[in-house]
Motif scaffolding. Structure first.
Motif, PDB file in Angstrom:
ATOM      1  N   HIS A 114       0.877  -6.497  -1.527  1.00 56.64           N
ATOM      2  CA  HIS A 114       0.080  -7.018  -2.645  1.00 56.64           C
ATOM      3  C   HIS A 114      -0.201  -5.853  -3.582  1.00 56.64           C
ATOM      4  N   GLY A 115       0.318  -5.939  -4.790  1.00 50.78           N
ATOM      5  CA  GLY A 115       0.110  -4.859  -5.744  1.00 50.78           C
ATOM      6  C   GLY A 115       0.626  -3.523  -5.265  1.00 50.78           C
ATOM      7  N   GLY A 116       1.713  -3.524  -4.494  1.00 52.76           N
ATOM      8  CA  GLY A 116       2.292  -2.275  -4.002  1.00 52.76           C
ATOM      9  C   GLY A 116       1.675  -1.758  -2.721  1.00 52.76           C
ATOM     10  N   GLU A 117       0.609  -2.395  -2.229  1.00 56.03           N
ATOM     11  CA  GLU A 117      -0.005  -1.979  -0.973  1.00 56.03           C
ATOM     12  C   GLU A 117       0.368  -2.982   0.113  1.00 56.03           C
ATOM     13  N   ILE A 118       0.871  -2.484   1.217  1.00 56.97           N
ATOM     14  CA  ILE A 118       1.395  -3.366   2.255  1.00 56.97           C
ATOM     15  C   ILE A 118       0.273  -4.101   2.978  1.00 56.97           C
ATOM     16  N   LEU A 119       0.496  -5.388   3.206  1.00 60.03           N
ATOM     17  CA  LEU A 119      -0.455  -6.208   3.958  1.00 60.03           C
ATOM     18  C   LEU A 119      -0.083  -6.269   5.428  1.00 60.03           C
ATOM     19  N   PHE A 120       1.209  -6.495   5.693  1.00 59.02           N
ATOM     20  CA  PHE A 120       1.670  -6.518   7.081  1.00 59.02           C
ATOM     21  C   PHE A 120       3.176  -6.317   7.111  1.00 59.02           C
ATOM     22  N   VAL A 121       3.636  -5.824   8.248  1.00 62.03           N
ATOM     23  CA  VAL A 121       5.057  -5.579   8.479  1.00 62.03           C
ATOM     24  C   VAL A 121       5.651  -6.761   9.231  1.00 62.03           C
ATOM     25  N   VAL A 122       6.842  -7.145   8.854  1.00 61.25           N
ATOM     26  CA  VAL A 122       7.547  -8.211   9.573  1.00 61.25           C
ATOM     27  C   VAL A 122       8.179  -7.597  10.819  1.00 61.25           C
TER      28      VAL A 122
END
Length: 284
Positions: A114-122
């Motif tokens: 979100h906006g270049g900041e990672i929320l979670f890794v697949v």
């Protein structure tokens, strides 16, 4: 009284954010996940990373919901709750911008940002099947989240550019495009490859081989990213010859010849995992 109202508003905003996201055990009656764009329209994504095939352990599956829309499924309640917590945090802070939800591709990971900041890794906890590419899963989560927030899903060309690490340049071409398929399928292209009508490629008279173009059908606004691997066309005023798959993605197979706009793309450096904190890599 005003101070009390502010406190109430803050609490209500917090409660609302918590209520907007929920985690539930998966059931056979759960609605099917919405399908992505047909796979042939994503076949040119050069994604090599796959999550480790830990055989999707016997962990029970849990679904994540946002505003009563199913956005994804995870193996294990812990994994699902971590994603839910990230979403609640964005909602509570009021910083969630649906248009900024995108897949994020690094040299050794694929995630949702979100906006270049990672929320979670697949990782393996999010894979519905070991053979499903992590990139496809990431796109599905992103578009489901966007849908839940009343935002348009990522367009095909936008997905291709993110997955391939491409950005637009200032060079734009205009002309008419045709397409070729069955008669040339299996024959050698000008750069020595075997032509596959089901790949997202194109022929151009002068552009260097392997140039990537974001081609837009000016009649309907649909776009697709193609790679130049052949020479041509040599009929009339046509300046671009698309593979059958590319023409299908542009909705131009029936028209045959359409006016196009093509933006030359360039590679951008992949996002390094080290740029993020351990807390951001929530499922790693």
């Amino acid at each position: 009284m005003a101070m009390a109202d502010n406190v109430f508003d803050e609490k209500w905003h917090s409660w609302s954010a918590v209520a907007a996201v929920r985690v539930e055990p998966s059931t056979p009656e759960a609605p099917a996940m919405p399908e992505l764009t047909p796979r042939q329209c994503l076949s040119d994504a050069d994604i090599t990373y796959q999550p480790s095939a830990l055989a999707i352990k016997a962990s029970p599956k849990y679904t994540v919901w946002l505003h009563n829309h199913l956005v994804g499924e995870a193996a294990g309640q812990v994994a699902a709750e971590k994603i839910a917590a990230q979403l609640r945090s964005l909602l509570q802070s009021g910083t969630l911008q649906p248009s900024q939800l995108t897949p994020l591709v690094g040299p050794d990971f694929i995630g949702v940002a979100h906006g270049g900041e990672i929320l979670f890794v697949v990782d393996e906890t999010l894979q519905p099947h070991p053979e499903v590419p992590a990139a496809v899963t990431a796109v599905q989560w992103v578009n489901n989240l966007r849908h839940a927030l009343n935002e348009e899903p990522m367009a095909l060309a936008q997905v291709q550019m993110v997955l391939n690490g491409l950005a637009e340049t200032s060079e734009t071409l205009y002309g008419t495009a045709s397409w070729y398929g069955p008669y040339f399928h299996g024959r050698q292209t000008a750069n020595g490859e075997i032509f596959d009508e089901n790949e997202l490629t194109a022929a151009h008279k002068t552009l260097p081989f392997n140039t990537r173009l974001k081609v837009t059908n000016r009649m309907n606004g649909r776009s697709v990213v193609v790679r130049i691997n052949d020479r041509g066309p040599y009929i009339g005023q046509r300046s671009l010859d698309l593979s059958k798959a590319a023409a299908r993605c542009l909705g131009s197979t029936q028209d045959g010849v359409v006016p196009y706009e093509a933006v030359i793309l360039e590679s951008v450096p992949p996002t390094e995992r080290g740029e993020f904190t351990t807390a951001q890599l929530t499922l790693d």
